[in-house]
Design an enzyme around this catalytic site. Sequence first.
Site, PDB file in Angstrom:
ATOM      1  N   GLU A 102       0.826  -1.215   0.000  1.00 42.68           N
ATOM      2  CA  GLU A 102       0.000   0.000   0.000  1.00 42.68           C
ATOM      3  C   GLU A 102       0.852   1.254   0.000  1.00 42.68           C
ATOM      4  OE1 GLU A 102      -1.919  -0.654   3.804  1.00 42.68           O
ATOM      5  OE2 GLU A 102      -3.596  -1.595   2.808  1.00 42.68           O
ATOM      6  N   PRO A 103       1.635   1.478  -1.034  1.00 41.36           N
ATOM      7  CA  PRO A 103       2.456   2.688  -1.042  1.00 41.36           C
ATOM      8  C   PRO A 103       1.604   3.935  -1.254  1.00 41.36           C
ATOM      9  CG  PRO A 103       2.664   1.535  -3.139  1.00 41.36           C
ATOM     10  CD  PRO A 103       1.789   0.680  -2.262  1.00 41.36           C
ATOM     11  N   ARG A 162       2.971   7.782  -0.117  1.00 40.57           N
ATOM     12  CA  ARG A 162       4.008   8.798  -0.288  1.00 40.57           C
ATOM     13  C   ARG A 162       4.994   8.457  -1.421  1.00 40.57           C
ATOM     14  NH1 ARG A 162       5.694  11.543   4.517  1.00 40.57           N
ATOM     15  NH2 ARG A 162       4.574   9.843   5.523  1.00 40.57           N
ATOM     16  N   ARG A 186       3.052  20.362   7.010  1.00 39.13           N
ATOM     17  CA  ARG A 186       3.997  19.415   7.611  1.00 39.13           C
ATOM     18  C   ARG A 186       5.155  20.087   8.349  1.00 39.13           C
ATOM     19  NH1 ARG A 186       6.742  16.261   5.204  1.00 39.13           N
ATOM     20  NH2 ARG A 186       6.712  14.401   6.478  1.00 39.13           N
ATOM     21  N   TYR A 241       5.401  18.679  12.010  1.00 42.01           N
ATOM     22  CA  TYR A 241       6.526  17.787  12.351  1.00 42.01           C
ATOM     23  C   TYR A 241       7.874  18.481  12.248  1.00 42.01           C
ATOM     24  CZ  TYR A 241       3.014  14.580  10.233  1.00 42.01           C
ATOM     25  OH  TYR A 241       1.889  13.925   9.846  1.00 42.01           O
ATOM     26  N   CYS A 271      -2.145  33.594   9.815  1.00 42.80           N
ATOM     27  CA  CYS A 271      -2.020  34.244  11.115  1.00 42.80           C
ATOM     28  C   CYS A 271      -1.593  33.292  12.220  1.00 42.80           C
ATOM     29  CB  CYS A 271      -3.333  34.922  11.464  1.00 42.80           C
ATOM     30  SG  CYS A 271      -3.679  36.236  10.306  1.00 42.80           S
ATOM     31  N   TYR A 314       0.581  14.260   1.117  1.00 43.39           N
ATOM     32  CA  TYR A 314       0.189  14.872   2.395  1.00 43.39           C
ATOM     33  C   TYR A 314       0.319  16.396   2.388  1.00 43.39           C
ATOM     34  CZ  TYR A 314       0.521   9.965   3.549  1.00 43.39           C
ATOM     35  OH  TYR A 314       0.361   8.606   3.533  1.00 43.39           O
TER      36      TYR A 314
HETATM   37  C1  LIG Z   1      -0.739   5.871   5.687  1.00 40.86           C
HETATM   38  C2  LIG Z   1      -0.870   4.446   5.351  1.00 40.86           C
HETATM   39  C3  LIG Z   1      -0.274   3.941   4.181  1.00 40.86           C
HETATM   40  C4  LIG Z   1       0.586   4.778   3.284  1.00 40.86           C
HETATM   41  O1  LIG Z   1       1.706   5.273   3.950  1.00 40.86           O
HETATM   42  P1  LIG Z   1       2.825   6.021   3.106  1.00 40.86           P
HETATM   43  O2  LIG Z   1       3.828   6.431   4.122  1.00 40.86           O
HETATM   44  O3  LIG Z   1       2.180   7.188   2.448  1.00 40.86           O
HETATM   45  O4  LIG Z   1       3.337   5.037   2.103  1.00 40.86           O
HETATM   46  C5  LIG Z   1      -0.495   2.621   3.869  1.00 40.86           C
HETATM   47  N1  LIG Z   1      -1.258   1.826   4.653  1.00 40.86           N
HETATM   48  C6  LIG Z   1      -1.840   2.282   5.786  1.00 40.86           C
HETATM   49  C7  LIG Z   1      -2.668   1.371   6.595  1.00 40.86           C
HETATM   50  C8  LIG Z   1      -1.655   3.600   6.169  1.00 40.86           C
HETATM   51  O5  LIG Z   1      -2.226   4.041   7.297  1.00 40.86           O
END
Ligand SMILES: *Cc1c(COP(=O)(O)O)cnc(C)c1O
Length: 421
Positions: free
Chosen positions: A278-279, A281, A318, A322, A348, A378
């Site tokens: 699940e990429p 970023r 961000r 962070y 502001c 993000y």
């Molecule tokens: C946020 C998230 C991702 C993606 O994370 P990246 O750092 O954007 O790759 C994949 N799976 C789950 C469950 C997440 O919460």
Amino acid sequence: MTLQYIHNELTLHGHRLSDIARTSGTPLFVYDETMIRNQCRRFHRALQESELNYTISYASKAFSSVQLFNLMAEENTGLDVVSEGELFTALQSTVAENRIHFHGNNKTDREIKYAVESGVDYFVIDSLDEIDRLDALADRTVKAVLRINPGVEAHTHEFIQTGQENSKFGLSVKKGLALEGIKKIQQAAHIDFMGVHFHIGSQIFESTGTIATIDLVIDWLADNDIAISVLNIGGGFSIKYTDDDVSYPIEDGIKAITDALKKACERNHYSVPEISLEPGRSIVGEAGITLYEVGTVKDIPDVNYYVSIDGGMSDHIRTALYDAQYELKLVNREEPHDKLMTVAGKLCESGDIIRRDIKLPASIRTGDYLAVLSTGAYHYSMSSNYNQMLKPAVVFVTAAGAREVIRRQSLEQLIQNDVVH
Ligand SMILES: *Cc1c(COP(=O)(O)O)cnc(C)c1O
């Protein structure tokens, strides 16, 4: 992304960014569409090399747009969604319903019904009571994987084997909740148990934490005699924001991970499941930049030198959240980075900063354009209307030119839901 100065102007695929900024206005998100596609292809190729069955779903929270999702469909990539809004957006695209995974630690009944009706591929169940609710709300059998908390936390520079028990996500392996969840799903009348899911962190730049987790999870499943058809290892692959970061080595990293999965299964005489990634970023992050126009320049002698731009924490949160670091480039000419300054937003809040203490050309003045790099993930998705700022437009650029994929919000849209009595 290959940004290049040509004839003293910063360009993308040969197109001058200052022209794109002038046409679409600033603040503006600009994506290299070719790079987005290429990142998808790198993950696909690396997984194909492994000869395992696999799926890739893009974590849509990183940046959601119908056109981007259409592009994911073209690149044979599914989608992860966590809310009815993300699901709705996904359903407007050409991604097939059965390539969508529904996530979230607190899905509402309404969201569960919507996802069942929509025919999503599977649910990622995150709690024991969600099992009861899904089982009751589903009017036919639906597929699900269970999000487990393996008790491994991956950090940018290390991973902790025992960390992260205290998390709102997943069910703890060590506390026995994960096993209880699996048994409960297996007994549910309307849920097909497909496998397990974990996501151990973000900006993970090497494979050791993921491999340790795979070892732990496969050993645990085999010891408990639980068969799975899907192992979903989440996302979190790192990108380069500044020279202090490294982009996740997709080819080598995926090879190491898939080799480790094969080995763990072999060691346990366990049949090798399909692997899912699940990429988020890593698909869109480095492919996006933000363009701003410079307004005020304020020199506070011996204290600081502020350059303010026409956006801020409404499109770039961000740094405030962070203390994230970014590289910047002057768009409309190339000059040495010779002066220390702070680039600030226009909102502001004192914390509304894009980047503190960065060397940029001393000549920067009103009307110049600045590019902030690696803002593809993000940023737009975390944008807000704070100070009634308008959400910026988004353009995709290829060699053929720039195309708008999200229009700038209008002033009318800002108040369209206001009710006046
Ligand atoms: C946020 C998230 C991702 C993606 O994370 P990246 O750092 O954007 O790759 C994949 N799976 C789950 C469950 C997440 O919460």
